[in-house]
Write a protein that holds these residues in place. Sequence first.
Motif, PDB file in Angstrom:
ATOM      1  N   LYS A 594      45.439  63.958  53.050  1.00  0.00           N
ATOM      2  CA  LYS A 594      45.341  63.639  54.338  1.00  0.00           C
ATOM      3  C   LYS A 594      46.385  62.300  54.727  1.00  0.00           C
ATOM      4  O   LYS A 594      46.874  62.189  55.897  1.00  0.00           O
ATOM      5  CB  LYS A 594      44.114  63.175  54.602  1.00  0.00           C
ATOM      6  N   ALA A 595      46.583  61.556  53.514  1.00  0.00           N
ATOM      7  CA  ALA A 595      47.493  60.351  53.610  1.00  0.00           C
ATOM      8  C   ALA A 595      49.034  60.789  53.376  1.00  0.00           C
ATOM      9  O   ALA A 595      50.032  60.090  53.814  1.00  0.00           O
ATOM     10  CB  ALA A 595      46.971  59.185  52.539  1.00  0.00           C
ATOM     11  N   LEU A 596      49.435  62.230  53.000  1.00  0.00           N
ATOM     12  CA  LEU A 596      50.800  62.345  52.739  1.00  0.00           C
ATOM     13  C   LEU A 596      51.516  62.291  54.094  1.00  0.00           C
ATOM     14  O   LEU A 596      51.190  63.263  55.138  1.00  0.00           O
ATOM     15  CB  LEU A 596      50.687  63.853  52.114  1.00  0.00           C
ATOM     16  N   PRO A 597      52.516  61.852  53.909  1.00  0.00           N
ATOM     17  CA  PRO A 597      53.374  61.684  55.445  1.00  0.00           C
ATOM     18  C   PRO A 597      54.286  63.015  55.485  1.00  0.00           C
ATOM     19  O   PRO A 597      55.543  62.937  55.566  1.00  0.00           O
ATOM     20  CB  PRO A 597      54.437  60.348  54.988  1.00  0.00           C
ATOM     21  N   LEU A 598      53.595  64.241  55.365  1.00  0.00           N
ATOM     22  CA  LEU A 598      54.338  65.417  55.539  1.00  0.00           C
ATOM     23  C   LEU A 598      54.089  65.864  57.159  1.00  0.00           C
ATOM     24  O   LEU A 598      53.069  66.228  57.314  1.00  0.00           O
ATOM     25  CB  LEU A 598      53.756  66.537  54.606  1.00  0.00           C
ATOM     26  N   ALA A 599      55.177  66.554  57.711  1.00  0.00           N
ATOM     27  CA  ALA A 599      55.274  66.806  59.052  1.00  0.00           C
ATOM     28  C   ALA A 599      54.258  68.118  59.097  1.00  0.00           C
ATOM     29  O   ALA A 599      53.510  68.291  60.000  1.00  0.00           O
ATOM     30  CB  ALA A 599      56.681  67.103  59.570  1.00  0.00           C
ATOM     31  N   SER A 600      54.504  68.726  57.826  1.00  0.00           N
ATOM     32  CA  SER A 600      53.593  70.204  57.985  1.00  0.00           C
ATOM     33  C   SER A 600      52.010  69.893  57.826  1.00  0.00           C
ATOM     34  O   SER A 600      51.203  70.912  58.161  1.00  0.00           O
ATOM     35  CB  SER A 600      54.060  70.880  56.838  1.00  0.00           C
ATOM     36  N   LEU A 601      51.508  68.805  57.458  1.00  0.00           N
ATOM     37  CA  LEU A 601      50.123  68.450  57.484  1.00  0.00           C
ATOM     38  C   LEU A 601      49.530  67.888  58.794  1.00  0.00           C
ATOM     39  O   LEU A 601      48.460  67.698  58.807  1.00  0.00           O
ATOM     40  CB  LEU A 601      49.851  67.469  56.034  1.00  0.00           C
ATOM     41  N   GLU A 602      50.436  67.663  59.554  1.00  0.00           N
ATOM     42  CA  GLU A 602      49.968  66.838  60.674  1.00  0.00           C
ATOM     43  C   GLU A 602      49.127  67.751  61.680  1.00  0.00           C
ATOM     44  O   GLU A 602      49.566  68.838  61.922  1.00  0.00           O
ATOM     45  CB  GLU A 602      51.191  66.391  61.521  1.00  0.00           C
ATOM     46  N   GLY A 603      48.152  67.378  62.095  1.00  0.00           N
ATOM     47  CA  GLY A 603      47.325  68.285  62.851  1.00  0.00           C
ATOM     48  C   GLY A 603      46.269  69.027  62.127  1.00  0.00           C
ATOM     49  O   GLY A 603      45.389  69.542  62.693  1.00  0.00           O
ATOM     50  N   LEU A 604      46.331  68.979  61.030  1.00  0.00           N
ATOM     51  CA  LEU A 604      45.488  69.574  60.109  1.00  0.00           C
ATOM     52  C   LEU A 604      43.904  68.679  60.152  1.00  0.00           C
ATOM     53  O   LEU A 604      44.135  67.779  59.608  1.00  0.00           O
ATOM     54  CB  LEU A 604      45.717  69.825  58.677  1.00  0.00           C
ATOM     55  N   PRO A 605      42.861  69.354  60.684  1.00  0.00           N
ATOM     56  CA  PRO A 605      41.670  68.622  60.574  1.00  0.00           C
ATOM     57  C   PRO A 605      41.105  68.261  59.150  1.00  0.00           C
ATOM     58  O   PRO A 605      41.363  69.100  58.315  1.00  0.00           O
ATOM     59  CB  PRO A 605      40.704  69.601  61.295  1.00  0.00           C
ATOM     60  N   ALA A 606      40.780  66.984  59.047  1.00  0.00           N
ATOM     61  CA  ALA A 606      40.275  66.432  57.923  1.00  0.00           C
ATOM     62  C   ALA A 606      38.906  67.353  57.455  1.00  0.00           C
ATOM     63  O   ALA A 606      38.832  67.487  56.041  1.00  0.00           O
ATOM     64  CB  ALA A 606      39.734  65.090  57.990  1.00  0.00           C
ATOM     65  N   SER A 607      38.292  67.969  58.211  1.00  0.00           N
ATOM     66  CA  SER A 607      37.083  68.608  57.825  1.00  0.00           C
ATOM     67  C   SER A 607      37.516  70.108  57.350  1.00  0.00           C
ATOM     68  O   SER A 607      36.784  70.424  56.194  1.00  0.00           O
ATOM     69  CB  SER A 607      36.108  68.957  58.936  1.00  0.00           C
ATOM     70  N   LEU A 608      38.799  70.508  57.648  1.00  0.00           N
ATOM     71  CA  LEU A 608      39.060  71.765  57.323  1.00  0.00           C
ATOM     72  C   LEU A 608      39.572  71.496  55.793  1.00  0.00           C
ATOM     73  O   LEU A 608      39.295  72.311  54.833  1.00  0.00           O
ATOM     74  CB  LEU A 608      40.325  72.275  58.204  1.00  0.00           C
ATOM     75  N   ILE A 609      40.377  70.458  55.577  1.00  0.00           N
ATOM     76  CA  ILE A 609      40.845  70.097  54.349  1.00  0.00           C
ATOM     77  C   ILE A 609      39.903  69.885  53.338  1.00  0.00           C
ATOM     78  O   ILE A 609      39.612  70.373  52.288  1.00  0.00           O
ATOM     79  CB  ILE A 609      41.711  68.962  54.175  1.00  0.00           C
ATOM     80  N   GLY A 610      38.737  69.250  53.745  1.00  0.00           N
ATOM     81  CA  GLY A 610      37.505  68.837  53.029  1.00  0.00           C
ATOM     82  C   GLY A 610      36.756  70.335  52.332  1.00  0.00           C
ATOM     83  O   GLY A 610      36.320  70.509  51.417  1.00  0.00           O
ATOM     84  N   ASN A 611      36.487  70.983  53.411  1.00  0.00           N
ATOM     85  CA  ASN A 611      35.745  72.308  53.458  1.00  0.00           C
ATOM     86  C   ASN A 611      36.349  73.444  52.517  1.00  0.00           C
ATOM     87  O   ASN A 611      35.764  73.954  51.358  1.00  0.00           O
ATOM     88  CB  ASN A 611      35.461  73.084  54.618  1.00  0.00           C
ATOM     89  N   LEU A 612      37.697  73.236  52.614  1.00  0.00           N
ATOM     90  CA  LEU A 612      38.710  74.303  51.763  1.00  0.00           C
ATOM     91  C   LEU A 612      38.569  73.675  50.347  1.00  0.00           C
ATOM     92  O   LEU A 612      38.429  74.613  49.331  1.00  0.00           O
ATOM     93  CB  LEU A 612      40.076  74.421  52.304  1.00  0.00           C
ATOM     94  N   HIS A 613      38.608  72.284  50.117  1.00  0.00           N
ATOM     95  CA  HIS A 613      38.831  71.759  48.898  1.00  0.00           C
ATOM     96  C   HIS A 613      37.241  72.136  48.206  1.00  0.00           C
ATOM     97  O   HIS A 613      37.406  72.570  46.984  1.00  0.00           O
ATOM     98  CB  HIS A 613      39.034  70.452  48.962  1.00  0.00           C
ATOM     99  N   THR A 614      36.318  72.237  48.629  1.00  0.00           N
ATOM    100  CA  THR A 614      35.033  72.549  48.153  1.00  0.00           C
ATOM    101  C   THR A 614      34.967  73.812  47.689  1.00  0.00           C
ATOM    102  O   THR A 614      34.443  74.246  46.829  1.00  0.00           O
ATOM    103  CB  THR A 614      33.895  72.113  49.205  1.00  0.00           C
ATOM    104  N   LEU A 615      35.413  74.800  48.613  1.00  0.00           N
ATOM    105  CA  LEU A 615      35.544  76.270  48.116  1.00  0.00           C
ATOM    106  C   LEU A 615      36.314  76.529  47.101  1.00  0.00           C
ATOM    107  O   LEU A 615      36.227  77.096  46.038  1.00  0.00           O
ATOM    108  CB  LEU A 615      36.088  77.144  49.259  1.00  0.00           C
ATOM    109  N   TRP A 616      37.542  75.570  46.962  1.00  0.00           N
ATOM    110  CA  TRP A 616      38.500  75.973  46.010  1.00  0.00           C
ATOM    111  C   TRP A 616      38.076  75.338  44.655  1.00  0.00           C
ATOM    112  O   TRP A 616      38.031  76.100  43.674  1.00  0.00           O
ATOM    113  CB  TRP A 616      39.909  74.938  46.340  1.00  0.00           C
ATOM    114  N   GLN A 617      37.200  74.272  44.678  1.00  0.00           N
ATOM    115  CA  GLN A 617      36.767  73.571  43.549  1.00  0.00           C
ATOM    116  C   GLN A 617      35.638  74.598  42.697  1.00  0.00           C
ATOM    117  O   GLN A 617      35.427  74.750  41.651  1.00  0.00           O
ATOM    118  CB  GLN A 617      35.896  72.397  43.840  1.00  0.00           C
TER     119      GLN A 617
END
Length: 789
Positions: A594-617
Amino acid sequence: MSSGLQRSMASTKRVRLAVTGIVQGVGFRPFVYRWATELGLLGLTFNHSKGVTVELQGSDAAISAFVEALTQTPPPLARIDSLSQTELPLEECDNFEIVHSQADAKAVVAVSSDKSSCQECLDEIMDPGNRHYQYPFTNCTNCGPRYTLIRALPYDRPNTAMAEFAMCDACAAAYQNPLDRRYHAQPVSCPDCGPQLSLLAQDKRLLGERNAALDLAVELLAQGKTLAIKGLGGFHLVCDATNDKAVMQLRSRKQRPAKPFAVMCASLNMAKTLVNGSHAEWQLLQSAERPITLLQKALNKDESSGDALSSCVLSPAVAPGIDRLGLFLPYTPLHQLLLSRLNRPLVATSANRSGEPIITHAEQIFERLGEVVDAVLDHNREILNGCDDSVVQMVDDKLQVIRLARGYAPLTLALPEEVPQETLAVGAQQKNSIAFGFDHNLVLSPHIGDLFSIEAEQYFIDTLATFKRLYQFSPKQLVSDKHPDYASTIWAQQQKDAQGIAYTQVQHHYAHILSVMAVNQRVDKVLGFSFDGTGLGDERQLWGGEAMLADISDFKRVAHLSPMALIGGEQAIKDPRRIMLALLFQRYTPEEIKALPLASLEGLPASLIGNLHTLWQKGVATQMTSSIGRLFDATACLLGLMQTTQFEGQAGMLIEAKANEVSEAQLESELAAADLAFNLSEKDGVWQLEALWAQMVDALLKWQHKPEGIGLIARGFMNALAQAVTDCAIKHSGFDVALCGGVFQNRYLLSETRKRLEMAKIKVLDSHQVPVNDGGIALGQLWYAIHKH
């Protein structure tokens, strides 16, 4: 008998020539007739289900001259696969004649593909003094439909869709004259006796017939309307390619937001205002096959010349976001008449619903695309065998066929040895085609399509029926992919169970390599690189980035991409942000991402990143794949080029387009930078993806805001793949290399890989006219099966 006459008889002999290959419907017998009469030879010739027989009586010298002419300069559309010669007893005869075709039990003659209109026919339709003036179905022996209107072999009019059209006296005279270029041209017709146009409204009302239908169709296109127009092998959806509103409307109606449309141009001069090309590419565009040819868009054209053609500015919606344009020239008189009147480029895309086969009947247009089109330009010559447009490109002036169809298919490969038993290969699930082997022939069908709908599966069944009918073909052995859920695999297993036919399966990526081996008639070991989307590997794994040492009996996987996670399985293919995040999760926590200053990550909801990380783990609903195609998807997301996949191959096109934006000056000044020289290293047969991904992320953090940054990273990514292939080939030296799978349709990657391999003195096998994507799978399956025993 005088001594002179005795000497004359002694020097005369009679021989029978048996000729196989593409020798019917291509002006072969008239060619034979003209040469035989010119050389003073007597005898006869006729078509039959195996090819053409020629019996010649005359002097040794004349017969030798005839055989040389036949083999060295055959008719333009003919291809001789074999010619055998047998001596016969002399017979009484006083001329050379063409006799009626003979049918027999088994057909082995190669069915000719449809060819574009020849210049002589095009000249006639523009000549007010010619009886074919403005007639949209003009053809001759050197051009026109073949495969799409044939019902049975031998190729004679009663066995075609033209059987119901009785020839007028003028057409009959041309048809029966061996010295006329319309001699035994089976679709021969004219305005007095042949097929005719009709224009139908959305509600099926007749709006016009014959030339009036064409005139009104031109008016409607000029007004920005969308028409369905019947061609040789099916309907096109057509609109004005320079009218942004018309193109956007077609996209909206067809629910096709981004996939590029093909464009038909009136002439080569018009094409040159839209694209840049090499001499070889212009030749390909104008060839008798008239394929859709992928060419580099022409940017910033100088319009100050005053040339009327310079006003042909395409709508940006034709091929958004990519630097390629699929162009083709008119290949029927109907298309030529239409475009010469409009004098502007037209979108001409296959009439079908997404993923379904091309539509061949007007009734199907009204049923399936009634809301898409404003009118239907139909005609009453039935399309017996549907056939889409071929799609090709030149890579370093070498032909690569992407979709094998009109002009090239059916593709027949002649073998020196006889196929042990009649064998049918049913291909893959996507880009399906079928292949069959019999006698001394391997035949690859035209493109069928993706087998995800009832309509597509029916088209698959219909194509099988077509070839069984044409060749009286009854397979003794079936071969399919190993994927249990492919429609083609299910069909083959049902046939095996119902009929007790011998059956075998071939692993998907091995079949890719086998297809290149087949077209080069190789049975020995090669090093194959099979890079594609996702196919079933061994032990139900998803492969797609494989290096294999393969021969005709087996393969050994010697390298592969380290697997990446598809979070959500199939969902990740449509939403490749999931693959991008899975690769980031290997290095970063969700908070760090979430803290990475990458243009491609802008607008990605924090909840989506968190949920996908849980599934990935937890590995829940997650599949692993070694697919290079999926890596391209993730990379396109990382570079900010796309978020969701709107059509297959989109990521590769966008990455290549971005790489091509980099100028030579930028390359010289920037590519030497250490942080852009990416490396996909191999360890114990595994390409280390995590390390490559880390290099690209670090480079992106540094370069993303520089104008050339994304393009340089795109190049660096593909260069790393090309070098990994080359390093692997050097490691396993001594083997020729096959580059296959849909990923190698990327021009930049293919060119760069070939270049590096050639510098390392490693031979790359050519794929010739066989698609390297799943369209070639059936041929690979067939090559394996016919050598199995």
